[in-house]
Write a protein that holds these residues in place. Structure first.
Motif, PDB file in Angstrom:
ATOM      1  N   ARG A  58       0.826  -1.212   0.000  1.00 53.55           N
ATOM      2  CA  ARG A  58       0.000   0.000   0.000  1.00 53.55           C
ATOM      3  C   ARG A  58       0.857   1.257   0.000  1.00 53.55           C
ATOM      4  N   ARG A  59       2.051   1.186   0.550  1.00 56.71           N
ATOM      5  CA  ARG A  59       2.946   2.349   0.576  1.00 56.71           C
ATOM      6  C   ARG A  59       3.826   2.436  -0.680  1.00 56.71           C
ATOM      7  N   ARG A  77       5.050   3.001  -4.372  1.00 53.73           N
ATOM      8  CA  ARG A  77       4.680   3.906  -5.465  1.00 53.73           C
ATOM      9  C   ARG A  77       5.313   3.520  -6.797  1.00 53.73           C
TER      10      ARG A  77
END
Length: 318
Positions: free
Chosen positions: A219-220, A222
């Motif tokens: 989720r973190r 990028r």
């Protein structure tokens, strides 16, 4: 007629159905080159082509291989099926592995070692096929390190039993101790031609074959955290997480729990139908995890998975 195992229904008319045959001879696979002037011209490719009206995917791959390579296929096995969208077209790939065939390949094809295949030499969709071809059917997710010498001894036993891909999962070791254990694992794995991934850390550690992110780390994320020549895996539990893994360039995912397991107390089990619905047609191999062992590998593949991931079922005996 060639035997075709585990065929799944054809796709809708919205996409062009394509079949690919990965013809194996030992540790090599048959590769040719696309002619100039066609889509993705000049790049390497695996033999295959469009499915004709009235054909099953299995029938089409046998015909295409005979036409393109001159080989008579005796047996084909499904490897992966997935959707892929280029700017100007939508394709659906049914990819098969061929190990039993007669004849000699035509002069414009060549045998290439699987370990040396580079996705950059092929059209982008072939990266999914290369990953599926290289990945083993079982993925060891280690328990926490208790006694270090005992841990490495049991890892060696797992390698002796056939494990060829593993991730060191331990949330309690500090970074320095974690890297030391991982180095020892990698040294043991090298003897067997196996690979070790690091879990949530050690992204820059050159000795490791890649990294595996938890759902929280995903989720973190990028973007792809490692180079294309290293593995990037992700743990997923639902469709949103699987799509996130695809969007940041994960090479494969682990999806579960399929069954109730002590390592995920209270987590609802997906079951095989839900696993199939989530994993089917994704552009990456997906391992099933949660209460599974080697005997579940065939069931997993019938439900669109690549293989099984496990702790206890793959861990080395004392």
């Amino acid at each position: 007629m060639a035997a075709v195992a585990g065929l799944r229904p054809a796709v809708t008319p919205a996409t062009t159905p394509i079949v690919i045959g990965l013809v194996r001879r030992g540790d090599s696979v048959l590769v040719s080159r696309r002619r100039r002037g066609v889509h993705q011209g000049g790049l390497c490719e695996f033999p295959g082509g469009k499915v004709e009206p009235g054909e099953s995917a299995g029938q089409a791959v046998v015909r295409e291989l005979a036409e393109e390579t001159g080989l008579t296929v005796r047996d084909v096995r499904p490897l992966i099926r997935f959707h892929w969208r280029y700017d100007d077209r939508r394709l659906h790939f049914d990819v098969f592995v061929v190990r039993d065939f007669d004849g000699d390949a035509r002069a414009d094809a060549r045998w290439v070692e699987i370990a040396s295949l580079r996705a950059a030499d092929f059209p982008p969709a072939s990266r999914v096929m290369i990953n599926a071809l290289k990945l083993p059917g079982q993925y060891l997710m280690t328990p926490a390190v208790d006694d270090r010498r005992r841990f490495i001894r049991r890892f060696r036993r797992a390698l002796e039993k056939g494990v060829r891909l593993a991730v060191l999962r331990d949330h309690f070791l500090d970074d320095a101790a974690y890297i030391e254990v991982a180095r020892e694992m990698a040294a043991e794995a090298d003897v067997f031609g196996a690979k070790v991934l690091l879990h949530n850390r050690g992204v820059e550690a050159a000795f490791a074959a890649g990294v595996h992110f938890s759902a929280a780390a995903l989720r973190r994320c990028r973007g792809r955290p490692v180079a294309a020549d290293r593995w990037f895996a992700a743990s997923c539990h639902d469709a949103r997480e699987l799509q996130a893994a695809v969007s940041v360039g994960a090479d494969f995912a682990v999806l579960g729990p399929v069954r109730a397991t002590p390592s995920h107390v209270g987590a609802a089990a997906l079951g095989w139908p839900a696993f199939a619905a989530l994993a089917g047609d994704l552009p990456m191999p997906v391992y099933a995890v949660g209460g599974l062992g080697p005997r579940d590998t065939a069931v997993c593949r019938r439900h669109g998975g690549h293989g099984i991931a496990a702790i206890r079922a793959l861990w080395g005996d004392e």
